[in-house]
Motif scaffolding. Structure first.
Motif: not given
Length: 311
Positions: A84-96
């Motif tokens: 959410p810190a990057a925006g309501p529709d933002a996703w990241v890969g985990t753990p990278g």
């Protein structure tokens, strides 16, 4: 049908997975040591501990229905999470960020540490230089940034090479810092702040257990103006720029390094992908759609669909 794909980034891997579902035998060639490309995650050892930095793409979004379905499957597999810190529709890969590419690469035959200098057309099929196996392929796909695709395409498909030459990618200088204590910067994300185009507290992303770590990316204009500066000079400038956002200043970083992306953000040609059915050569990548991770994936799928229709 045997297909060679040059480039094992998200576009090349998306194309490979869809071709494999259609019954093709696919081999990917990539100059990198492992999965990542512009979705790379760098890990640096710190006296038994480790700091990681997503020093390429910072997050991704989803709009295309098929990509949405893929993302939810990746979420179920623990490969992506919302940020959410990057925006309501933002996703990241985990753990990278490279987790997505690693997940796809695990399903494919990829030859790492293989820099392709040339693809050759013979009467019997396509060959890849260098490829010590001498394998003949029925089709070849170029899935690299436009600037790297052009010279591979030019001897065989001048029109495709011209499209690649017309697309210019903006560069990006990136600095990576780790600290032994949390910085006094209140926000996990900084945008368009002087020479900083983007900065993020990488350790605050989902699935990270790192010490306080930051990725700081310069604006495209500043990166272009300072493209040939030394890494040390650029890292100093970006550290000073980050320090202006901390009311108490910055401690001395325990890790400080930099990376120059010459081809970071493509302009986008809105073509989807390129395919010559007669010669059986094609091109895919975000430069053929828009500068987003989703666009690279969609471009790869689009090309695979065209190829399978012609088989």
């Amino acid at each position: 049908m045997k297909v060679a794909i040059v480039g094992a980034g998200i576009a090349g891997l998306s194309c490979a997975v869809h071709l494999q579902h259609g019954g093709c035998a696919v081999t990917l060639f990539d100059k990198g040591r492992g999965a990542g490309g512009r979705m790379a995650t760098r890990r640096i050892d710190m006296a038994g501990d480790e700091a990681s930095f997503d020093h390429g793409a910072q997050y991704l979004t989803m709009r295309d229905p098929d990509f949405v379905a893929a993302m939810h499957a990746w979420e179920a597999a623990g490969v992506v999470a919302r940020w959410p810190a990057a925006g309501p529709d933002a996703w990241v890969g985990t753990p990278g960020m490279n987790a997505i590419v690693k997940h796809l690469a695990a399903r494919a035959e990829v030859r790492w540490n293989c820099r392709v200098d040339e693809v050759r057309r013979t009467a019997a099929g396509w060959t890849i230089d260098p490829d010590a196996t001498g394998t003949l392929f029925d089709a070849v796909v170029i899935a690299t940034p436009a600037e790297q695709a052009a010279p591979l395409l030019a001897p065989h498909e001048p029109a495709m090479a011209s499209e690649a030459l017309a697309c210019r990618s903006a560069p990006c200088w990136t600095a990576m810092f780790a600290f032994d204590a949390r910085l006094a910067i209140p926000s996990d994300v900084l945008k368009d702040a002087g020479i900083i185009g983007w900065a993020a507290r990488n350790s605050a992303k989902p699935g990270r257990r790192d010490p306080e770590s930051w990725v700081v990316q310069a604006t495209p204009d500043w990166s272009r103006d300072h493209l040939e500066d030394s890494v040390e000079t650029v890292v100093d400038r970006l550290l000073a720029a980050l320090a202006t956002h901390s009311p108490t200043g910055l401690p001395t970083p325990i890790i400080r390094t930099g990376h120059r992306w010459r081809y970071a953000r493509a302009s986008g040609a809105d073509l989807g992908s390129l395919w010559n059915a007669g010669e059986r050569i094609g091109a895919t990548g975000d430069w053929l759609l828009a500068p987003r991770i989703e666009s690279a994936w969609v471009s790869g799928r689009h090309l695979a669909e065209q190829m399978l229709e012609r088989i």
